[in-house]
Design an enzyme around this catalytic site. Structure first.
Site, PDB file in Angstrom:
ATOM      1  N   HIS A   3       0.809  -1.219   0.000  1.00 31.56           N
ATOM      2  CA  HIS A   3       0.000   0.000   0.000  1.00 31.56           C
ATOM      3  C   HIS A   3       0.846   1.274   0.000  1.00 31.56           C
ATOM      4  O   HIS A   3       0.301   2.354  -0.224  1.00 31.56           O
ATOM      5  CB  HIS A   3      -0.937   0.020   1.214  1.00 31.56           C
ATOM      6  N   GLY A  59      -7.104   8.172   7.588  1.00 34.32           N
ATOM      7  CA  GLY A  59      -6.815   9.554   7.974  1.00 34.32           C
ATOM      8  C   GLY A  59      -5.398   9.815   8.431  1.00 34.32           C
ATOM      9  O   GLY A  59      -4.996  10.983   8.549  1.00 34.32           O
ATOM     10  N   GLY A  60      -4.649   8.763   8.730  1.00 28.17           N
ATOM     11  CA  GLY A  60      -3.279   8.954   9.192  1.00 28.17           C
ATOM     12  C   GLY A  60      -3.153   8.822  10.703  1.00 28.17           C
ATOM     13  O   GLY A  60      -4.150   8.732  11.432  1.00 28.17           O
ATOM     14  N   ASN A  61      -1.905   8.826  11.178  1.00 29.66           N
ATOM     15  CA  ASN A  61      -1.629   8.643  12.609  1.00 29.66           C
ATOM     16  C   ASN A  61      -2.277   9.716  13.465  1.00 29.66           C
ATOM     17  O   ASN A  61      -2.762   9.445  14.568  1.00 29.66           O
ATOM     18  CB  ASN A  61      -0.118   8.631  12.862  1.00 29.66           C
ATOM     19  N   VAL A 116      -5.041  11.370  13.129  1.00 31.85           N
ATOM     20  CA  VAL A 116      -6.469  11.117  13.341  1.00 31.85           C
ATOM     21  C   VAL A 116      -6.654   9.994  14.370  1.00 31.85           C
ATOM     22  O   VAL A 116      -7.487  10.090  15.283  1.00 31.85           O
ATOM     23  CB  VAL A 116      -7.172  10.753  12.016  1.00 31.85           C
ATOM     24  N   LYS A 170      -4.624   9.175  16.772  1.00 31.04           N
ATOM     25  CA  LYS A 170      -4.258   9.686  18.104  1.00 31.04           C
ATOM     26  C   LYS A 170      -5.383  10.523  18.702  1.00 31.04           C
ATOM     27  O   LYS A 170      -5.684  10.418  19.898  1.00 31.04           O
ATOM     28  CB  LYS A 170      -2.978  10.522  18.004  1.00 31.04           C
TER      29      LYS A 170
END
Length: 493
Positions: A379, A448-450, A452, A454
């Site tokens: 990915h 959304g990524g890290n 989001v 957290k």
């Protein structure tokens, strides 16, 4: 139905009601920050829904819809025409007609250099497969995949095209083609000498350049593709036209639904800004999370629905379309039911050959870890994808570990002695609600990524403890009951 009808009605009403109210709150927070999001990201004026603005921040959706409108849908229509004519007149030569068309479409869209890259990947993979060593084939596949992330190679490919969008089309196409090349090569390693005629280089090209799955999937393993493509069936134009019309109506409905979601809720724009998420109410936060994962589901009903329809028109059986994420109640269920083609690939070519569930505990841990390591790397290999892969690995391991413990005859007898079937079902939903909460968190990291992930972890599980946490788990308990009941009633194994 195991549970009383009144109880299931309560779970169903709470599940539907919480979805609707959470979406309303997500819409309200979208309206509140509309001016800020417009200044920062440039919300687009609504075309399908007049008077509403559209969130353009989901790159994948905007990208494929733009390419589809401009060229890909026209090329898919051309594939459909060639396919139906060849089925009607020269059924025996259908694979080769479609292969030639796919190669021509690739040349037209990616240029001669892009076409040469994909042909080179196929040629190298086929040459290495001649040694009939699975390990060597995997090494070759990983090396070819890694070339997509070499800066000097990236810069060279960028210079071939006038726009970034054209370069990304090559990048996405080659990434997917790598999996197709790997599937063919491993099947050749395992069965090559016995079935050389059906695993020739010509068959590899027919598989790799099959146009409906060319740019974005879905993935179909070579053994399934070749068996179905060689099978000659009676052709009925009237039946096929009926399938086509129904399929087009369904896909149009899904497309409208996806567009409506990003007109009413600025999910992706809000996820790109930390402050609105940190200030939003718990209901709005939950609504945005539900909207994010459900939009991803509807998006892939469209992106996989179009090629799946063409596969049907070609007389092939496509992988099942994604299952609704609101009905999923665990990591294992999600991996089996969302991207079915990718799941089959991972199980057939990585998980089972490395020992899978039949090996020792350490062997199972290792084969599962290797599977998720590969899918994270494929990915893109960014840091948030490794966190996502690790969470999924842990989730699958814990779920399977609990199942193994509960399948021990002594523990099974104790549970059956002390708990009625209805109590066992409710306990199942309790465990599933915890698993689902972690599944949603991992998906939010993926989408959304890290940052989001957290924010959600801190707000729901740290700052929100105990009431926000228990409320979320309570609603997920209802969703789990609905998902379990749906699977037991409607799922076809």
């Amino acid at each position: 139905m195991l549970l009383p009808a009144w109880e299931m009605c309560i779970y169903g009403l709470l599940a539907v009601g919480s979805h609707l109210y959470a979406f309303y709150e997500a819409h309200q927070v979208s309206q509140k920050y509309e001016a800020v999001m417009d200044r920062r990201f440039g919300l687009e004026p609504g075309t399908l829904f007049q008077g509403l603005k559209k969130d353009p921040m989901d790159f994948e959706w905007s990208y494929w819809i733009e390419w589809g409108r401009e060229r890909i849908l026209w090329l898919l229509a051309g594939h459909l025409l060639v396919s139906q004519v060849s089925r009607l007149l020269v059924e025996k030569y259908k694979p080769w007609c479609l292969m030639v068309y796919g190669m021509a479409a690739c040349w037209l869209l990616l240029g001669i250099k892009g076409f040469a890259v994909i042909l080179l990947h196929a040629t190298i993979s086929f040459a290495v497969a001649q040694f009939q060593l699975s390990l060597l084939t995997w090494l070759c596949s990983l090396i070819l995949l890694s070339t997509l992330r070499i800066p000097a190679v990236e810069e060279t490919k960028r210079k071939w095209y006038d726009t970034e969008n054209e370069y990304y089309l090559l990048l996405f196409t080659v990434s997917v083609r790598c999996l197709f090349c790997t599937s063919f090569s491993l099947e050749y390693c395992w069965h090559g000498p016995a079935q050389k005629s059906s695993r020739s280089f010509l068959w590899m090209l027919a598989y790799v350049f099959y146009y409906p799955t060319f740019h974005n999937g879905p993935l179909m393993n070579f053994d399934e593709f070749s068996k179905q493509m060689r099978r000659q069936e009676a052709f009925n134009l009237k039946t096929n036209l009926g399938i086509l019309m129904v399929g087009i109506i369904r896909i149009f409905f899904w497309w409208c639904l996806a567009e409506l979601m990003i007109h009413l809720m600025y999910i992706h724009a809000l996820y790109s800004s930390a402050s609105p998420l940190e200030a939003a109410s718990y209901w709005a936060l939950g609504g945005l999370a539900l909207a994010q994962v459900l939009f991803f589901y509807v998006k892939y009903l469209v992106l996989y629905g179009v090629p799946a329809l063409l596969l049907q028109m070609d007389g092939l059986k496509p992988p099942a379309l994604p299952c609704c994420v609101s009905l999923m109640y665990g990591f294992t269920k999600m991996w089996r039911s969302f991207d079915v083609g990718l799941h089959r690939f991972l199980v057939r070519y990585i998980y089972v050959p490395m020992g899978g569930s039949q090996s020792s505990l350490l062997g199972t841990l290792f084969s599962t870890a290797l599977t998720f390591a590969f899918v994270s790397y494929w990915h893109g290999g960014q840091s948030y994808l490794w966190y996502w892969g690790a969470l999924n690995w842990l989730g699958v391991i814990v779920e399977n570990g609990v199942k193994r413990i509960l399948s021990i005859s002594l523990i099974q007898d104790l549970i059956e002695s002390f708990f009625s079937p209805r109590i066992r079902r409710r306990l199942h939903a309790v465990l599933a609600s915890v698993s689902t909460s972690m599944l949603i968190l991992s998906n939010l990291i993926f989408l959304g990524g890290n940052h989001v992930g957290k924010i959600y972890w801190n707000r729901i599980f740290i700052e929100g403890w105990p009431w926000a946490t228990l409320t979320v788990l309570g609603f997920l308990y209802c969703y789990s009951h609905v998902g379990i009941e749906w699977e037991q009633t409607y799922a076809v194994n």
